[in-house]
Motif scaffolding. Structure first.
Motif, short mmCIF file in Angstrom:
data_model
loop_
_atom_site.label_atom_id
_atom_site.label_comp_id
_atom_site.label_asym_id
_atom_site.label_seq_id
_atom_site.Cartn_x
_atom_site.Cartn_y
_atom_site.Cartn_z
N TRP A 110 -21.32 52.73 -2.59
CA TRP A 110 -20.55 51.82 -1.74
C TRP A 110 -19.82 50.78 -2.59
O TRP A 110 -20.31 50.37 -3.64
CB TRP A 110 -21.47 51.14 -0.72
N HIS A 111 -18.66 50.34 -2.09
CA HIS A 111 -17.77 49.49 -2.87
C HIS A 111 -17.79 48.04 -2.40
O HIS A 111 -17.89 47.75 -1.20
CB HIS A 111 -16.33 49.99 -2.75
N GLY A 112 -17.65 47.14 -3.38
CA GLY A 112 -17.33 45.74 -3.13
C GLY A 112 -16.07 45.39 -3.89
O GLY A 112 -15.83 45.93 -4.98
N ASP A 113 -15.25 44.49 -3.35
CA ASP A 113 -13.95 44.18 -3.94
C ASP A 113 -13.62 42.73 -3.59
O ASP A 113 -13.64 42.36 -2.41
CB ASP A 113 -12.90 45.14 -3.39
N SER A 114 -13.33 41.92 -4.60
CA SER A 114 -13.05 40.51 -4.35
C SER A 114 -12.19 39.96 -5.48
O SER A 114 -12.17 40.52 -6.58
CB SER A 114 -14.37 39.72 -4.26
N ALA A 115 -11.49 38.86 -5.21
CA ALA A 115 -10.64 38.23 -6.23
C ALA A 115 -10.65 36.72 -6.05
O ALA A 115 -10.74 36.20 -4.93
CB ALA A 115 -9.20 38.76 -6.14
N ILE A 116 -10.53 36.04 -7.18
CA ILE A 116 -10.39 34.59 -7.19
C ILE A 116 -9.23 34.23 -8.11
O ILE A 116 -8.86 35.01 -8.98
CB ILE A 116 -11.67 33.88 -7.68
N THR A 117 -8.66 33.06 -7.92
CA THR A 117 -7.69 32.51 -8.87
C THR A 117 -8.28 31.23 -9.43
O THR A 117 -8.75 30.37 -8.67
CB THR A 117 -6.33 32.27 -8.21
N VAL A 118 -8.26 31.11 -10.74
CA VAL A 118 -8.97 30.05 -11.44
C VAL A 118 -7.99 29.26 -12.31
O VAL A 118 -7.18 29.86 -13.03
CB VAL A 118 -10.08 30.65 -12.33
N PRO A 119 -8.08 27.93 -12.29
CA PRO A 119 -7.25 27.13 -13.20
C PRO A 119 -7.85 27.11 -14.60
O PRO A 119 -9.07 27.14 -14.77
CB PRO A 119 -7.29 25.73 -12.57
N ILE A 120 -6.99 27.06 -15.60
CA ILE A 120 -7.44 26.93 -16.98
C ILE A 120 -7.27 25.45 -17.36
O ILE A 120 -6.16 24.98 -17.60
CB ILE A 120 -6.64 27.83 -17.94
N GLY A 121 -8.38 24.73 -17.38
CA GLY A 121 -8.32 23.30 -17.66
C GLY A 121 -7.56 22.55 -16.58
O GLY A 121 -7.62 22.89 -15.39
N GLU A 122 -6.83 21.53 -16.98
CA GLU A 122 -6.01 20.74 -16.05
C GLU A 122 -4.70 21.48 -15.78
O GLU A 122 -4.03 21.92 -16.73
CB GLU A 122 -5.72 19.36 -16.63
#
Length: 272
Positions: A110-122
């Protein structure tokens, strides 16, 4: 054979949804680790190595690696890259960048799928706001996954929220999808459109909800690597995603460590 409804959507039993939750938690924990690990000077390839080690340590398999020839465990899309960026060590991440990290895992089939967007420092406040708008739009779309509502309600809620927040571009040709025994299954889930159209939600349906939102135009192109999608105008894009099950008790966010309780508590009341 797995059961499908009349619209060709795979229907899961409660036991099968539990197995998807297990796969989703592998992805959720991996993304949490990557969020905590990312810093200026690292490369997307460094993050890819961390992700593969974490997924395999839990007895799971990276679902992206080898998928239609994709060479890595995560998609790592930096700044104007919208989705499907191939991790490399050509350019270290710099203070002020943002990176979308898309991750998938297979556990017990079975599959899981997710995404985030992350800042690099300020980062520039405009980018912080872009990320906030994109993530909130995802949660608005997820909140539409209640029994009796329609497939197009996801995209309608995503688009309605994004449009209410300013002049942003929503790429029309990319969106979410069904998920289960395969990573990408019918139906396609648009991030725009009118409400009340398409199949009605029933318990046992599972979808990946994943808005992408651009600072500028909605127009995109694919680079020569045949994977990386970038904005035509070179402006920055953000991307968030969760895998979600429809249940009698509302949406269960399979890739969120708390099942989505915190973020959905207010929304389900507001949108009911």
């Amino acid at each position: 054979m797995f059961k499908k409804n009349k619209h060709g959507i795979q229907m899961k039993t409660p036991e099968q949804v539990d197995k998807m939750r297990a796969a989703g938690l592998v992805v959720g924990r991996t993304l949490q680790l990557l969020r905590e690990s990312v810093q200026p000077g690292m490369t997307p390839l460094d993050l890819d190595a961390i992700a593969e080690k974490a997924i395999r340590a839990e007895g799971a398999i990276p679902s992206f690696k080898g998928y239609q020839g994709f060479p890595a465990t995560i998609c790592a899309s930096v700044n104007h890259e919208v989705v499907h960026g191939i991790p490399s060590d050509r350019r270290p991440l710099r203070e002020g960048d943002i990176i979308s990290i898309d991750c998938g895992a297979i556990l017990d089939g079975w599959h899981g799928d997710s995404a985030i967007t992350v800042p690099i420092g300020e980062v520039d406040p405009k980018l912080t706001e872009l990320m906030r708008v994109t993530e909130e739009a995802m949660w608005r779309g997820i909140a539409a996954l209640t029994v009796g509502r329609h497939l197009s309600d996801i995209g309608h809620e995503v688009e309605k929220y994004v449009r209410s927040q300013g002049r942003y571009g929503i790429p029309q040709e990319y969106g979410g999808h069904g998920i289960g025994t395969e990573m990408h299954m019918d139906p396609w889930v648009a991030n725009h459109g009118k409400p009340g159209r398409g199949p009605k939600f029933e318990p046992g349906m599972c979808f990946a909800v994943e808005p992408m939102v651009n600072l500028g135009t909605d127009r995109t192109k694919v680079l020569a690597d045949d994977w990386t999608v970038v904005t035509i105008d070179g402006k920055v894009s953000a991307h968030f995603e969760h895998s979600v099950a429809v249940t009698h008790n509302g949406p269960w966010v399979l890739t969120a460590l708390d099942g989505g309780k915190e973020r959905l508590a207010g929304l389900l009341g507001d949108m009911g």
